[in-house]
Design an enzyme around this catalytic site. Sequence first.
Site, short mmCIF file in Angstrom:
data_model
loop_
_atom_site.label_atom_id
_atom_site.label_comp_id
_atom_site.label_asym_id
_atom_site.label_seq_id
_atom_site.Cartn_x
_atom_site.Cartn_y
_atom_site.Cartn_z
N ALA A 201 0.92 -1.07 -0.14
CA ALA A 201 0.05 0.17 -0.10
C ALA A 201 0.82 1.11 -0.15
O ALA A 201 2.13 1.21 0.42
CB ALA A 201 -1.01 0.17 1.28
N LYS A 202 0.24 2.35 -0.33
CA LYS A 202 1.16 3.62 -0.51
C LYS A 202 1.56 3.96 0.69
O LYS A 202 2.62 4.51 0.94
CB LYS A 202 0.40 4.52 -1.07
CG LYS A 202 -1.11 4.93 -0.62
CD LYS A 202 -2.05 5.66 -1.40
CE LYS A 202 -3.38 5.76 -1.01
NZ LYS A 202 -4.39 5.75 -1.85
N ARG A 203 1.00 3.45 1.83
CA ARG A 203 1.39 4.14 3.37
C ARG A 203 2.67 3.29 3.58
O ARG A 203 3.28 3.89 4.43
CB ARG A 203 0.23 3.80 4.37
CG ARG A 203 -0.64 2.61 4.22
CD ARG A 203 -1.74 2.93 5.29
NE ARG A 203 -2.85 1.80 4.89
CZ ARG A 203 -3.43 1.79 4.00
NH1 ARG A 203 -3.61 2.76 3.02
NH2 ARG A 203 -4.34 0.68 3.92
N ASN A 204 2.79 2.22 3.13
CA ASN A 204 4.29 1.40 3.55
C ASN A 204 5.29 1.78 2.62
O ASN A 204 6.28 0.95 2.58
CB ASN A 204 4.20 0.20 4.22
CG ASN A 204 3.09 -0.94 3.27
OD1 ASN A 204 3.58 -0.54 1.97
ND2 ASN A 204 2.58 -1.92 3.59
N GLY A 205 5.36 2.58 1.82
CA GLY A 205 6.23 3.06 0.89
C GLY A 205 6.52 2.28 -0.55
O GLY A 205 7.46 2.49 -1.15
#
Length: 292
Positions: free
Chosen positions: A248-252
């Site tokens: 996901a975008k939140r984990n880079g």
Amino acid sequence: MTVVTRFAPSPTGRLHLGHAYAAIRAHDHARRAGGRFLLRIEDIDGTRSREDHVAGILADLAWLGLAWDGPVVRQSTRLPAYAAALDRLRADRLLYPCFCTRADIAASASAPHHGPDGPVYPGTCRRLDAGVAAERVAAGVPHAWRLAMDAAFAAAGPLGWIDRDAGPQRAEPLAFGDVVLARKDAPASYHLAVTVDDAAQGVTDVVRGRDLMRATDVHRLLQGLLGLPTPVYLHHPLLVGADGERLAKRNGAAALADRRAAGEDGAALARSLRAGQGAPGAPPIGFAPDNA
Ligand code: GLU
């Protein structure tokens, strides 16, 4: 019947590998059946949606070799349809206005009960006198509209739906509590807009990630209340990186746009995702276990 699927990203960020996989699954599902693959931009959230992200989504899909059929539908152009659905539910006395702020909700429940969408609303505004609530609405006090879940569930009766992977499901939306259907800052919530639009666009097969599996219980309930057809669903497994974390975008995870700009071959990436592998030469990917 022609199979119709859709990819329905929210233009609130750049697409990453998980989105690419979801788009490929929906696209290939339609193409294998000689059906139609639609693209819908879920830009209902005016404060977080961005035009540059819309342009990026179109470019990413083209780069992956995924062509969609017909015009791109944008939820921001569909507000009258959502208003009509809300009117119908309001006329059936299944909606109530909610004036609570996030802070009110946090303060009213010392140990909030958690549902699939996060903390379950404690029902504060449902207990407001109806006359007082109507006066506040008329006076323009900012408010959301919530579904009176237990009344709605009782009105709809038992409902089921089919997942092509997981089999027949019984809709159990009560765990969500009184979901928001129109937000203070947006004229419809995800649950309402997606249900109304899938029906309006004639989507026969909703292909999306397993993170939305339980949300389908709410969508099935809304279909029952609004007299809309029920598609067949396929909730595909979610991609995880070599570390087991969701891509996901939140984990880079690298945005598709960065890979595109770096000259990577999008069609080759799509082939490798279809084969259940990550990008050639990159760390491997896998699938989250079912209960992730
Ligand atoms: N717009 C949602 C998202 O970006 C997906 C909607 C759906 O596939 O039902 O996560």
